[in-house]
Design a protein around this motif. Structure first.
Motif, mmCIF file in Angstrom:
data_model
loop_
_atom_site.group_PDB
_atom_site.id
_atom_site.type_symbol
_atom_site.label_atom_id
_atom_site.label_comp_id
_atom_site.label_asym_id
_atom_site.label_seq_id
_atom_site.Cartn_x
_atom_site.Cartn_y
_atom_site.Cartn_z
ATOM 1 N N ASP A 175 10.793 3.350 5.241
ATOM 2 C CA ASP A 175 9.256 3.712 6.550
ATOM 3 C C ASP A 175 8.168 4.703 6.292
ATOM 4 O O ASP A 175 7.819 5.315 6.144
ATOM 5 C CB ASP A 175 8.933 2.610 7.874
ATOM 6 C CG ASP A 175 9.053 1.411 7.552
ATOM 7 O OD1 ASP A 175 8.521 1.448 7.043
ATOM 8 O OD2 ASP A 175 9.807 0.468 8.368
ATOM 9 N N THR B 129 2.019 5.104 7.056
ATOM 10 C CA THR B 129 1.566 4.871 7.482
ATOM 11 C C THR B 129 1.198 6.338 7.839
ATOM 12 O O THR B 129 2.773 6.822 8.199
ATOM 13 C CB THR B 129 1.409 4.199 8.666
ATOM 14 O OG1 THR B 129 2.899 4.287 9.529
ATOM 15 C CG2 THR B 129 1.374 3.021 8.283
ATOM 16 N N LYS C 166 1.536 4.732 -0.812
ATOM 17 C CA LYS C 166 0.789 3.412 -0.905
ATOM 18 C C LYS C 166 0.227 2.577 0.857
ATOM 19 O O LYS C 166 -0.295 1.890 0.929
ATOM 20 C CB LYS C 166 0.429 2.903 -1.866
ATOM 21 C CG LYS C 166 0.703 2.277 -2.492
ATOM 22 C CD LYS C 166 0.330 0.956 -3.604
ATOM 23 C CE LYS C 166 0.372 0.111 -4.420
ATOM 24 N NZ LYS C 166 2.081 0.863 -4.677
ATOM 25 N N ASN C 167 2.002 2.443 0.606
ATOM 26 C CA ASN C 167 2.508 1.972 1.824
ATOM 27 C C ASN C 167 2.393 2.431 2.782
ATOM 28 O O ASN C 167 3.176 2.031 4.120
ATOM 29 C CB ASN C 167 3.083 0.603 0.840
ATOM 30 C CG ASN C 167 3.538 0.092 -0.001
ATOM 31 O OD1 ASN C 167 2.338 -0.658 -0.297
ATOM 32 N ND2 ASN C 167 4.371 0.064 -0.599
#
Ligand code: NAP
Length: 358
Positions: A227, A201, A198-199
């Motif tokens: 990331d 991109t 959910k974090n």
């Protein structure tokens, strides 16, 4: 003074283990919670075939063991032959009285040809696959170009599992069409996901073939392991959500998401040594929240064994978690459809690759 220090250390340890006990007893759950009580008989999975990717290590290993122990035929789809064969021998000797079956099949998710060959073998052997467990993944592996010219992390964590699923779906649904109501034949695809998705991109360019200059650009961005991982897992989650909506209507096969939670496995092998030292400072916190591979595997095992799992539902701590998928990027239907379409267009191009089948 030393009594004071000893007393402090003892209280801290008691507090940490107290929280850990509470988590394992009341929060994390165990897979039996997900299973109908009438199904608790021995060898309950006899006659069913499960594919577990990345079954030689961590969560996948625990899942393979539990399914085998319960009488299933487990296909360990792994890239490390030596380790997988050793595991198979160990499981056979540990559980010699179960009626399960273990088979090693080579699968490298960073290589589309390997995936195609794996599926061809399943097809040629006319194996009736009951459940596919897309478990294998890497956490922030090196940013590299694969042989197929995709970024390594996105290929292993998203494009590879997506291709495997798309190729296996027609095989899985061919054997017994429309048996969703028959508990014994209820077929499933389980995508092992992470709440970290959910974090993430979405970098749509990475869903396409790229070249060295893009890799250099990506390296320059200096993203953390986390990331890269979050974004590849997000792509996979969005793809899965859209696919599950399409599949439910057409094929009567369920595709669900299973999140194991923070678990001590080899997943974090690419974390740099300085970062590991930094993380060591959080050791007391980790001692409270970090699951063992067996504890981390519970939700995945529950999803594999339960006859009640539903499509487009995320399971965590051995129960459905409606909240996680209800807001933010993971609930963006347009993004989900876009990721699905881009992925499918990429996979369609791959499927046209001339592949030497034997
Ligand atoms: N551990 C956690 O905290 C955590 C939290 C949330 C979600 N998860 C998810 O849980 C799943 C299992 O991870 P784990 O924690 O059990 O990690 P793990 O012990 O590192 O297991 C990952 C498995 O994936 C395999 N794999 C990696 N690259 C592959 C490739 N190119 N082709 C085929 N297999 C490949 C590994 O094989 P090799 O041994 O050959 O490398 C290994 O068997 C992953 O989907 C992960 O995202 C884990």
């Amino acid at each position: 003074m030393s009594y004071l220090i000893l007393g402090g250390a003892a209280s801290l340890s008691a507090f940490i283990f107290g929280i850990r006990y509470y988590n394992s007893r009341f929060v994390w759950g165990n897979y039996e919670m997900m299973i109908d009580k009438s199904e608790t008989k021995k060898n309950r999975l006899e006659g069913k075939t499960f594919i577990v990717t990345g079954a030689n290590s961590g969560i996948g290993k625990e899942v393979a063991q539990e399914l085998y122990r319960n009488g299933a035929h487990v296909i360990l789809a792994c890239r490390n032959e030596r380790e997988t064969i050793a595991l198979i021998e160990q499981l056979r000797s540990n559980y010699c009285d179960c009626n399960g079956q273990l088979t090693y099949k080579h699968l490298d998710l960073a290589n589309f040809e390997s995936i195609q060959k794996f599926v061809d073998e399943i097809k040629n052997e006319q194996l009736n696959i009951h459940t596919l467990i897309n478990n294998a993944a890497i956490f922030g592996g090196p940013i590299e170009l694969t042989k197929d010219e995709y970024e390594l992390n996105i290929q292993v964590n998203h494009l590879g599992p997506a291709l495997l699923t798309i190729l296996l779906l027609p095989i899985m649904t061919k054997h017994e069409p429309f048996l969703n109501t028959d508990n014994l034949m209820h077929k499933k695809v389980i995508m092992v996901t992470s709440t970290l998705a959910k974090n993430g991109t979405i970098n749509e360019q990475l869903l396409n073939r790229i070249d060295d200059s893009k890799i250099i650009e990506l390296r320059r961005l200096n993203q953390s392991n986390k990331d890269i991982y979050m974004s590849s897992k997000l792509a996979n989650l969005l793809f899965t959500r859209h696919l599950s909506k399409l599949i439910t209507n057409n094929l009567n096969l369920d595709i669900c998401l299973a999140s194991p939670g923070f678990t001590l496995t080899r997943l974090h092998r690419y974390v740099t040594i300085p970062k590991r030292f930094l993380l060591a400072l959080y050791a007391p916190l980790f001692a409270m929240i970090l699951r063992s591979p067996k504890q981390g595997a519970q939700t995945v095992i529950g999803c594999a064994m339960s006859q009640q799992v539903q499509s487009d539902v995320l399971y965590q701590n051995c129960r459905a978690n409606d909240k996680l998928l209800s807001s933010g990027i993971v609930n963006d239907q347009q993004a989900s459809e876009r990721v699905y379409r881009l992925t499918m267009s990429t996979l369609n191009k791959c499927l046209e690759l001339p592949i030497d089948k034997h």
